[in-house]
Design a protein around this motif. Structure first.
Motif, PDB file in Angstrom:
ATOM      1  N   TYR A  72      36.762  32.236  35.005  1.00  0.00           N
ATOM      2  CA  TYR A  72      36.775  32.906  36.308  1.00  0.00           C
ATOM      3  C   TYR A  72      36.939  31.880  37.418  1.00  0.00           C
ATOM      4  N   ALA A  73      37.568  32.326  38.478  1.00  0.00           N
ATOM      5  CA  ALA A  73      37.597  31.526  39.692  1.00  0.00           C
ATOM      6  C   ALA A  73      36.177  31.436  40.244  1.00  0.00           C
ATOM      7  N   ASP A  74      35.863  30.328  40.857  1.00  0.00           N
ATOM      8  CA  ASP A  74      34.519  30.133  41.407  1.00  0.00           C
ATOM      9  C   ASP A  74      34.150  31.247  42.385  1.00  0.00           C
ATOM     10  N   SER A  75      35.128  31.745  43.094  1.00  0.00           N
ATOM     11  CA  SER A  75      34.876  32.749  44.130  1.00  0.00           C
ATOM     12  C   SER A  75      34.408  34.083  43.569  1.00  0.00           C
ATOM     13  N   VAL A  76      34.614  34.316  42.270  1.00  0.00           N
ATOM     14  CA  VAL A  76      34.240  35.616  41.690  1.00  0.00           C
ATOM     15  C   VAL A  76      33.219  35.497  40.567  1.00  0.00           C
ATOM     16  N   LYS A  77      32.844  34.284  40.193  1.00  0.00           N
ATOM     17  CA  LYS A  77      31.870  34.092  39.110  1.00  0.00           C
ATOM     18  C   LYS A  77      30.569  34.822  39.419  1.00  0.00           C
ATOM     19  N   GLY A  78      30.067  35.519  38.420  1.00  0.00           N
ATOM     20  CA  GLY A  78      28.830  36.259  38.582  1.00  0.00           C
ATOM     21  C   GLY A  78      29.018  37.652  39.157  1.00  0.00           C
ATOM     22  N   ARG A  79      30.216  37.948  39.636  1.00  0.00           N
ATOM     23  CA  ARG A  79      30.482  39.266  40.220  1.00  0.00           C
ATOM     24  C   ARG A  79      31.528  40.046  39.425  1.00  0.00           C
ATOM     25  N   PHE A  80      32.507  39.325  38.881  1.00  0.00           N
ATOM     26  CA  PHE A  80      33.596  39.972  38.143  1.00  0.00           C
ATOM     27  C   PHE A  80      33.430  39.702  36.653  1.00  0.00           C
ATOM     28  N   THR A  81      33.865  40.676  35.848  1.00  0.00           N
ATOM     29  CA  THR A  81      33.840  40.524  34.393  1.00  0.00           C
ATOM     30  C   THR A  81      35.151  41.022  33.807  1.00  0.00           C
ATOM     31  N   ILE A  82      35.787  40.174  33.025  1.00  0.00           N
ATOM     32  CA  ILE A  82      37.028  40.561  32.354  1.00  0.00           C
ATOM     33  C   ILE A  82      36.702  40.947  30.916  1.00  0.00           C
ATOM     34  N   SER A  83      37.407  41.955  30.420  1.00  0.00           N
ATOM     35  CA  SER A  83      37.223  42.377  29.037  1.00  0.00           C
ATOM     36  C   SER A  83      38.520  42.995  28.547  1.00  0.00           C
ATOM     37  N   ARG A  84      38.597  43.200  27.235  1.00  0.00           N
ATOM     38  CA  ARG A  84      39.799  43.809  26.692  1.00  0.00           C
ATOM     39  C   ARG A  84      39.438  44.742  25.559  1.00  0.00           C
ATOM     40  N   ASP A  85      40.262  45.768  25.432  1.00  0.00           N
ATOM     41  CA  ASP A  85      40.148  46.719  24.335  1.00  0.00           C
ATOM     42  C   ASP A  85      41.534  46.802  23.712  1.00  0.00           C
TER      43      ASP A  85
ATOM     44  N   GLU B 273      36.459  39.580  51.622  1.00  0.00           N
ATOM     45  CA  GLU B 273      37.427  38.558  51.217  1.00  0.00           C
ATOM     46  C   GLU B 273      38.037  38.814  49.847  1.00  0.00           C
ATOM     47  N   ASP B 274      37.571  39.837  49.144  1.00  0.00           N
ATOM     48  CA  ASP B 274      38.198  40.231  47.883  1.00  0.00           C
ATOM     49  C   ASP B 274      39.393  41.147  48.108  1.00  0.00           C
ATOM     50  N   THR B 275      39.610  41.566  49.344  1.00  0.00           N
ATOM     51  CA  THR B 275      40.730  42.440  49.670  1.00  0.00           C
ATOM     52  C   THR B 275      42.047  41.746  49.361  1.00  0.00           C
ATOM     53  N   ALA B 276      42.859  42.400  48.535  1.00  0.00           N
ATOM     54  CA  ALA B 276      44.136  41.818  48.105  1.00  0.00           C
ATOM     55  C   ALA B 276      44.840  42.806  47.198  1.00  0.00           C
ATOM     56  N   VAL B 277      46.079  42.496  46.882  1.00  0.00           N
ATOM     57  CA  VAL B 277      46.767  43.173  45.783  1.00  0.00           C
ATOM     58  C   VAL B 277      46.428  42.409  44.510  1.00  0.00           C
TER      59      VAL B 277
ATOM     60  N   TRP C  15      54.505  40.382  34.268  1.00  0.00           N
ATOM     61  CA  TRP C  15      53.653  40.745  35.395  1.00  0.00           C
ATOM     62  C   TRP C  15      53.720  42.242  35.661  1.00  0.00           C
ATOM     63  N   GLY C  16      52.591  42.774  36.107  1.00  0.00           N
ATOM     64  CA  GLY C  16      52.577  44.138  36.593  1.00  0.00           C
ATOM     65  C   GLY C  16      52.978  44.200  38.056  1.00  0.00           C
ATOM     66  N   GLN C  17      52.982  45.415  38.600  1.00  0.00           N
ATOM     67  CA  GLN C  17      53.402  45.630  39.988  1.00  0.00           C
ATOM     68  C   GLN C  17      52.258  45.487  40.979  1.00  0.00           C
ATOM     69  N   GLY C  18      51.046  45.501  40.478  1.00  0.00           N
ATOM     70  CA  GLY C  18      49.903  45.295  41.355  1.00  0.00           C
ATOM     71  C   GLY C  18      49.220  46.581  41.778  1.00  0.00           C
ATOM     72  N   THR C  19      47.939  46.441  42.132  1.00  0.00           N
ATOM     73  CA  THR C  19      47.162  47.547  42.671  1.00  0.00           C
ATOM     74  C   THR C  19      46.345  47.024  43.845  1.00  0.00           C
ATOM     75  N   GLN C  20      46.322  47.807  44.913  1.00  0.00           N
ATOM     76  CA  GLN C  20      45.664  47.358  46.142  1.00  0.00           C
ATOM     77  C   GLN C  20      44.160  47.581  46.062  1.00  0.00           C
ATOM     78  N   VAL C  21      43.423  46.549  46.409  1.00  0.00           N
ATOM     79  CA  VAL C  21      41.970  46.648  46.550  1.00  0.00           C
ATOM     80  C   VAL C  21      41.624  46.312  47.990  1.00  0.00           C
ATOM     81  N   THR C  22      40.943  47.231  48.652  1.00  0.00           N
ATOM     82  CA  THR C  22      40.531  47.018  50.038  1.00  0.00           C
ATOM     83  C   THR C  22      39.029  47.194  50.138  1.00  0.00           C
ATOM     84  N   VAL C  23      38.367  46.171  50.639  1.00  0.00           N
ATOM     85  CA  VAL C  23      36.915  46.199  50.802  1.00  0.00           C
ATOM     86  C   VAL C  23      36.625  46.218  52.293  1.00  0.00           C
TER      87      VAL C  23
END
Length: 126
Positions: A60-73, A89-93, A116-124
């Protein structure tokens, strides 16, 4: 046709949560490492999180450690990014990307990835 499709973005208040999904079509994700990236307006694309094809390695990037979790199925051909404690500051595509490799150690350098995918917008925002 190989395709990655992100979903799950939206508008959320600070402190809230979202779960992003990255679904593959046209190929199976079993042999692919996946990275999540994001890009805010006027900024460069930033690596957020990585998961190896087997799922045994994540980082994880330092900016998201402890807050974000990646997983796969792999049975669902989908990779997830659970985002908690969201900040303005997490607002981004957000994009997912794939590289066919069995190498456990990966990278969050965008050029390493092939698809790559096309992206999804996250706005906080409140």
């Amino acid at each position: 046709q190989l395709q990655l499709v992100e979903s799950g973005g939206g508008l959320v208040q600070p402190g809230g949560s979202l779960r992003l999904s990255c679904a593959a079509s046209g190929f199976t994700l079993d042999y692919y490492a996946i990275g999540w990236f994001r890009q805010a307006p006027g900024k460069e694309r930033e690596g957020v999180s990585y998961i190896s094809s087997s799922g045994e390695k994540t980082n994880y990037a330092d900016s998201v450690k402890g807050r974000f979790t990646i997983s796969r199925d792999n049975a669902k051909n989908t990779v997830y990014l659970q985002m908690n404690g969201l900040k303005a500051e997490d607002t981004a595509v957000y994009y997912c990307a794939a590289r066919r490799t069995r190498i456990v150690a990966g990278t969050l350098v965008p050029a390493w990835y092939d698809y790559w995918g096309q992206g999804t917008q996250v706005t906080v925002s409140s």
